[in-house]
Design a protein around this motif. Structure first.
Motif, PDB file in Angstrom:
ATOM      1  N   CYS A 190      43.175  45.392  39.939  1.00 42.93           N
ATOM      2  CA  CYS A 190      42.707  46.674  39.387  1.00 42.93           C
ATOM      3  C   CYS A 190      43.809  47.342  38.573  1.00 42.93           C
ATOM      4  O   CYS A 190      43.557  47.901  37.495  1.00 42.93           O
ATOM      5  CB  CYS A 190      42.240  47.595  40.506  1.00 42.93           C
ATOM      6  N   THR A 191      45.018  47.307  39.088  1.00 46.84           N
ATOM      7  CA  THR A 191      46.154  47.910  38.391  1.00 46.84           C
ATOM      8  C   THR A 191      46.399  47.209  37.063  1.00 46.84           C
ATOM      9  O   THR A 191      46.581  47.854  36.019  1.00 46.84           O
ATOM     10  CB  THR A 191      47.413  47.831  39.274  1.00 46.84           C
ATOM     11  N   GLN A 192      46.385  45.895  37.089  1.00 47.04           N
ATOM     12  CA  GLN A 192      46.657  45.112  35.889  1.00 47.04           C
ATOM     13  C   GLN A 192      45.580  45.305  34.821  1.00 47.04           C
ATOM     14  O   GLN A 192      45.874  45.309  33.624  1.00 47.04           O
ATOM     15  CB  GLN A 192      46.763  43.635  36.256  1.00 47.04           C
ATOM     16  N   LEU A 219      40.266  61.086  49.294  1.00 47.17           N
ATOM     17  CA  LEU A 219      41.669  61.360  48.973  1.00 47.17           C
ATOM     18  C   LEU A 219      42.515  60.099  48.899  1.00 47.17           C
ATOM     19  O   LEU A 219      43.314  59.928  47.975  1.00 47.17           O
ATOM     20  CB  LEU A 219      42.259  62.339  49.988  1.00 47.17           C
ATOM     21  N   PHE A 220      42.360  59.190  49.876  1.00 47.31           N
ATOM     22  CA  PHE A 220      43.187  57.981  49.863  1.00 47.31           C
ATOM     23  C   PHE A 220      42.894  57.162  48.611  1.00 47.31           C
ATOM     24  O   PHE A 220      43.816  56.700  47.926  1.00 47.31           O
ATOM     25  CB  PHE A 220      42.921  57.142  51.112  1.00 47.31           C
ATOM     26  N   ALA A 221      41.616  56.991  48.289  1.00 48.12           N
ATOM     27  CA  ALA A 221      41.253  56.219  47.102  1.00 48.12           C
ATOM     28  C   ALA A 221      41.791  56.874  45.832  1.00 48.12           C
ATOM     29  O   ALA A 221      42.301  56.192  44.940  1.00 48.12           O
ATOM     30  CB  ALA A 221      39.734  56.071  47.025  1.00 48.12           C
ATOM     31  N   VAL A 222      41.693  58.187  45.748  1.00 45.20           N
ATOM     32  CA  VAL A 222      42.194  58.899  44.570  1.00 45.20           C
ATOM     33  C   VAL A 222      43.709  58.728  44.447  1.00 45.20           C
ATOM     34  O   VAL A 222      44.230  58.509  43.340  1.00 45.20           O
ATOM     35  CB  VAL A 222      41.804  60.388  44.638  1.00 45.20           C
ATOM     36  N   SER A 223      44.417  58.822  45.548  1.00 41.84           N
ATOM     37  CA  SER A 223      45.874  58.667  45.490  1.00 41.84           C
ATOM     38  C   SER A 223      46.259  57.257  45.044  1.00 41.84           C
ATOM     39  O   SER A 223      47.204  57.078  44.262  1.00 41.84           O
ATOM     40  CB  SER A 223      46.501  58.986  46.857  1.00 41.84           C
ATOM     41  N   LEU A 226      45.727  57.004  41.330  1.00 45.22           N
ATOM     42  CA  LEU A 226      46.854  57.609  40.616  1.00 45.22           C
ATOM     43  C   LEU A 226      48.019  56.643  40.547  1.00 45.22           C
ATOM     44  O   LEU A 226      48.621  56.436  39.484  1.00 45.22           O
ATOM     45  CB  LEU A 226      47.279  58.904  41.304  1.00 45.22           C
ATOM     46  N   ASP A 227      48.341  56.038  41.669  1.00 42.77           N
ATOM     47  CA  ASP A 227      49.464  55.100  41.718  1.00 42.77           C
ATOM     48  C   ASP A 227      49.233  53.910  40.785  1.00 42.77           C
ATOM     49  O   ASP A 227      50.182  53.371  40.207  1.00 42.77           O
ATOM     50  CB  ASP A 227      49.673  54.585  43.146  1.00 42.77           C
ATOM     51  N   ALA A 228      47.978  53.498  40.655  1.00 45.33           N
ATOM     52  CA  ALA A 228      47.646  52.326  39.841  1.00 45.33           C
ATOM     53  C   ALA A 228      47.478  52.653  38.357  1.00 45.33           C
ATOM     54  O   ALA A 228      47.238  51.754  37.552  1.00 45.33           O
ATOM     55  CB  ALA A 228      46.362  51.679  40.367  1.00 45.33           C
TER      56      ALA A 228
END
Length: 399
Positions: A190-192, A219-223, A226-228
């Motif tokens: 997903c990040t890539q 919240l966990f998914a949103v955070s 953001l990181d990704a």
């Protein structure tokens, strides 16, 4: 393993439909969310069936059995049967011929495993015989479901390349089912592939985002999004401060037993500058109603309990309620929410003719003065007669 007993698959209309489509001969199965959610003990909303029968055959059989049939997705092998208990979607087994990340060209199949393999996550590839209730699990989805583990079928990169929206779906399912842990391969993929979201229609992105925000605790998914770097392709202004506001909002909803609302949570993630926020939701092709709702909920920052009724008067009690949850100080929150219990918009009792009767000269000045009187009436807490008339007279005489 068998599907647990549940009212939804005991419906007479569904049993009749299954019989019409060869359920006794293994020609049809329950698939997708109905199977997954039943195993989790979650209420089933939508019922989907897969079949080896071609769409024309499905429609002919159902019409002969007395069902109304709508070719809702006939180009992709899907028809919808209208039953007295609600709609049921039936899709012919398929295999992908080609995909470009946005749409797929498919061919019909009679291979249950092949059809399951084209789904996104292992927990969504489960199917069940509607007669015996026997569950079919080709990709160890039962183990993942028990562990609340969201895992792509096969190669995560390949699944995302087939449909870029699966990035958003991954985080939505993470919010709905996961116990705050990611699948390393899925998260890396997903990040890539985050930039591939730019190729999708904004309507599809917005729809998935709102579904994610409607989950109990996103919240966990949103955070992790953001990181990704996902939000740089969705809500470009969203940052860790926005995530912190979302976290506060979710905690307040839970503490006050308030039902989650996607639009309220969307506002938490948007810039607090109204023009910028509306520009972003406009770019995501949200409706005028949602754009207006966003603007209304950004009408005040850190409102006091005294100001809440005025906000309700101008923007509606729902917007005022959300403003309090989003922006009220902790010490003011309970009082603010209490102000809105059983709140009804008061009727402004002064008319232009009243001001003229008080001595104001007819003309454009009347409308301007009426606006001043209304603002003073709001600021003083919507007083009734005779106080409002005294207030109006004082303002009219000063004009």
């Amino acid at each position: 393993m068998k599907l647990p007993d549940a009212p939804w698959h005991q419906r007479p209309s569904l049993k009749k439909l299954v019989d019409a489509l060869g359920g006794q001969k293994g020609m049809i199965r329950f698939v997708g969310g109905a199977v997954r959610d039943s195993l989790l003990g979650v209420a089933v909303k939508d019922i989907d069936l897969a079949t080896i029968l071609k769409p024309d055959d499905v429609m002919a059989r159902l019409k002969e059995a007395g069902f109304k049939v709508v070719p809702t997705g006939i180009d992709h092998g899907t028809v919808t049967a209208v039953t007295k208990d609600g709609p049921v979607e039936i899709t012919t087994l398929r295999r992908d011929v080609s995909t470009d990340g946005r749409r797929a060209t498919v061919a019909y199949s009679d291979d249950w495993r092949e059809d399951a393999a084209r789904r996104d996550f292992t927990i969504n590839a489960l199917s069940a015989d509607p007669v015996t209730l026997e569950i079919y699990d080709y990709f160890d989805g039962l183990t993942d479901l028990e562990a609340r583990h969201i895992r792509f079928i096969g190669s995560a990169e390949q699944r995302i390349a087939e449909d870029h929206l699966r990035i958003m779906r991954y985080f939505r399912f993470l919010a709905r089912f996961s116990e705050e842990k990611v699948d390393d391969a899925a998260y890396a993929a997903c990040t890539q592939a985050a930039a591939s979201l730019d190729s999708l229609s904004r309507e599809r992105i917005a729809d998935e985002l709102m579904k994610l925000l409607a989950t109990d605790d996103p919240l966990f998914a949103v955070s992790k999004m953001l990181d990704a770097g996902i939000f740089s392709h969705i809500l470009t202004e969203t940052d860790s401060r926005a995530a912190a506001l979302l976290g506060q909002l979710v905690r307040r909803e839970q503490a006050h037993d308030i039902k989650p609302l996607a639009i309220r949570r969307l506002v938490a993630l948007l810039p607090k500058d109204t023009d910028k926020a509306v520009e972003i939701v406009t770019g995501l092709k949200f409706s005028k109603k949602i754009r207006r709702a966003v603007a209304d909920r950004l009408a005040a920052r850190e409102p006091t309990a005294v100001e809440i009724p005025a906000l309700a008067y101008h923007h509606g009690p729902e917007a005022a309620h959300d403003i309090a949850l989003l922006f009220a100080a902790n010490d003011d929150l309970q009082a603010s929410l209490s102000k809105l219990l059983n709140w009804e918009k008061p009727v402004f009792p002064i008319k232009g003719g009243d001001l003229i009767a008080m001595g104001l000269e007819a003309g454009p000045i009347v409308a301007k003065t009426l606006a001043k009187v209304e603002q003073a009436w709001i600021e003083e807490g919507f007083p009734d007669d005779p106080r409002i008339k005294e207030l109006a007279k004082r303002i009219a005489l000063r004009t």
